[in-house]
Scaffold this active site. Structure first.
Site, mmCIF file in Angstrom:
data_model
loop_
_atom_site.group_PDB
_atom_site.id
_atom_site.type_symbol
_atom_site.label_atom_id
_atom_site.label_comp_id
_atom_site.label_asym_id
_atom_site.label_seq_id
_atom_site.Cartn_x
_atom_site.Cartn_y
_atom_site.Cartn_z
ATOM 1 N N LYS A 9 0.811 -1.319 -0.118
ATOM 2 C CA LYS A 9 0.082 0.151 -0.032
ATOM 3 C C LYS A 9 0.977 1.307 0.031
ATOM 4 O O LYS A 9 1.961 1.064 0.114
ATOM 5 C CB LYS A 9 -0.841 -0.086 1.277
ATOM 6 C CG LYS A 9 -1.804 -1.146 1.198
ATOM 7 C CD LYS A 9 -2.776 -1.084 2.359
ATOM 8 C CE LYS A 9 -3.362 -2.485 2.839
ATOM 9 N NZ LYS A 9 -4.240 -2.419 4.010
ATOM 10 N N TYR A 49 -12.166 -2.763 -2.265
ATOM 11 C CA TYR A 49 -12.618 -2.564 -0.668
ATOM 12 C C TYR A 49 -14.174 -2.767 -0.607
ATOM 13 O O TYR A 49 -14.561 -2.378 0.491
ATOM 14 C CB TYR A 49 -11.642 -1.499 0.271
ATOM 15 C CG TYR A 49 -10.341 -1.940 0.590
ATOM 16 C CD1 TYR A 49 -10.166 -2.919 1.243
ATOM 17 C CD2 TYR A 49 -9.443 -0.996 0.160
ATOM 18 C CE1 TYR A 49 -8.823 -3.194 1.762
ATOM 19 C CE2 TYR A 49 -7.976 -1.291 0.258
ATOM 20 C CZ TYR A 49 -7.786 -2.324 1.121
ATOM 21 O OH TYR A 49 -6.521 -2.426 1.574
ATOM 22 N N PHE A 57 -14.524 3.458 8.724
ATOM 23 C CA PHE A 57 -13.087 4.052 8.172
ATOM 24 C C PHE A 57 -13.043 3.748 6.471
ATOM 25 O O PHE A 57 -12.027 4.109 5.935
ATOM 26 C CB PHE A 57 -12.124 2.865 8.606
ATOM 27 C CG PHE A 57 -12.350 1.562 8.549
ATOM 28 C CD1 PHE A 57 -11.819 1.109 7.184
ATOM 29 C CD2 PHE A 57 -12.714 0.631 9.444
ATOM 30 C CE1 PHE A 57 -12.061 -0.425 6.971
ATOM 31 C CE2 PHE A 57 -12.853 -0.642 9.233
ATOM 32 C CZ PHE A 57 -12.443 -1.217 7.854
ATOM 33 N N THR A 91 -4.116 -7.702 11.268
ATOM 34 C CA THR A 91 -4.592 -6.620 10.742
ATOM 35 C C THR A 91 -3.582 -5.490 11.455
ATOM 36 O O THR A 91 -3.194 -4.338 10.862
ATOM 37 C CB THR A 91 -5.804 -6.025 10.669
ATOM 38 O OG1 THR A 91 -6.602 -7.044 9.947
ATOM 39 C CG2 THR A 91 -6.225 -5.078 9.827
ATOM 40 N N ARG A 102 3.784 -7.200 9.288
ATOM 41 C CA ARG A 102 2.941 -6.041 9.930
ATOM 42 C C ARG A 102 3.873 -6.016 11.591
ATOM 43 O O ARG A 102 3.876 -5.024 12.115
ATOM 44 C CB ARG A 102 1.523 -6.211 10.021
ATOM 45 C CG ARG A 102 0.842 -6.048 8.773
ATOM 46 C CD ARG A 102 -0.519 -6.315 8.668
ATOM 47 N NE ARG A 102 -1.084 -6.116 7.480
ATOM 48 C CZ ARG A 102 -2.663 -6.537 7.020
ATOM 49 N NH1 ARG A 102 -2.963 -7.349 7.832
ATOM 50 N NH2 ARG A 102 -2.914 -5.942 6.000
ATOM 51 N N HIS A 115 -1.628 -5.421 1.701
ATOM 52 C CA HIS A 115 -2.740 -6.369 1.579
ATOM 53 C C HIS A 115 -2.493 -7.878 1.067
ATOM 54 O O HIS A 115 -1.542 -7.979 0.196
ATOM 55 C CB HIS A 115 -3.770 -5.618 0.529
ATOM 56 C CG HIS A 115 -4.882 -6.440 -0.038
ATOM 57 N ND1 HIS A 115 -6.177 -6.725 0.850
ATOM 58 C CD2 HIS A 115 -5.145 -7.394 -0.742
ATOM 59 C CE1 HIS A 115 -6.957 -7.509 0.288
ATOM 60 N NE2 HIS A 115 -6.102 -7.940 -0.889
ATOM 61 N N GLU A 126 -9.643 -10.504 -7.002
ATOM 62 C CA GLU A 126 -8.846 -9.368 -6.709
ATOM 63 C C GLU A 126 -7.660 -9.561 -8.006
ATOM 64 O O GLU A 126 -7.305 -8.209 -8.544
ATOM 65 C CB GLU A 126 -8.098 -9.397 -5.484
ATOM 66 C CG GLU A 126 -9.125 -8.932 -4.265
ATOM 67 C CD GLU A 126 -8.493 -9.246 -2.784
ATOM 68 O OE1 GLU A 126 -7.376 -9.695 -2.838
ATOM 69 O OE2 GLU A 126 -9.352 -8.985 -1.982
#
Ligand code: IDP
Ligand code: MG
Length: 148
Positions: A9, A49, A57, A91, A102, A115, A126
């Protein structure tokens, strides 16, 4: 064999983590079958999304993911979808275990750098969305490329 959609991202691109992230997937043994940098349109971001469209959000997420370049990737391998999710981690970076992407690099849930598709149907969706041109079918055989 499965193929999964992985995307660095805008925060990951801005922080110079593209190489580090690609290296982790390569080292794991997954095969790179698609790679490009794009600036996502609002339309593609909202489609990607869509499942989160009603979440508070969502507007911020769309603004964020269209704010600069993302790096789109397709990775193949046995159980590639779950293998990739395990490399990525949960996440929220503050709760993600060290050793995951992460867990090693992220602090805030909105800036979690990467992602990864979460199931076979979302991976198919996707990959079709971000790689309408298709991905590459090639045989990986590193040893045969050591000597010409
Ligand atoms: P995932 O990326 O681990 O699959 P999802 O729950 O599918 O996580 O959420 C998609 C993305 O939406 C997250 O990666 C994150 O960028 C963003 N997101 C999820 N929850 C929040 C939140 O509470 N605040 C801000 N952004 C969020
Ligand atoms: Mg998700």
């Amino acid at each position: 064999m499965e193929t999964t959609y992985i995307m660095v991202k805008p925060d990951g691109v801005q922080r110079g983590l593209v190489g580090e992230i690609i290296q982790r997937f390569e080292r794991k043994g997954l095969q790179l079958v698609g790679l490009k940098q794009v600036i996502a349109s609002e339309e593609i971001a909202k489609t990607h999304y869509a499942v989160h469209a009603e979440r508070p959000f969502f507007p911020g997420l769309i603004k964020f993911v269209t704010s600069g370049p993302v790096v789109c990737m397709a990775w193949s391998g046995r159980d590639a979808i779950s293998v990739a999710r395990n490399l990525i981690g949960p996440t929220n970076g503050r709760e993600a275990a060290p050793g995951t992407i992460r867990g090693d690099f992220g602090m805030d849930i909105g800036y979690n750098m990467i992602h990864g598709s979460d199931a076979t149907d979302t991976a198919e969706f996707e990959l079709g969305l971000w790689f309408p041109e298709g991905v590459n079918d090639w045989n990986q055989d590193s040893q045969s490329w050591v000597y010409e």
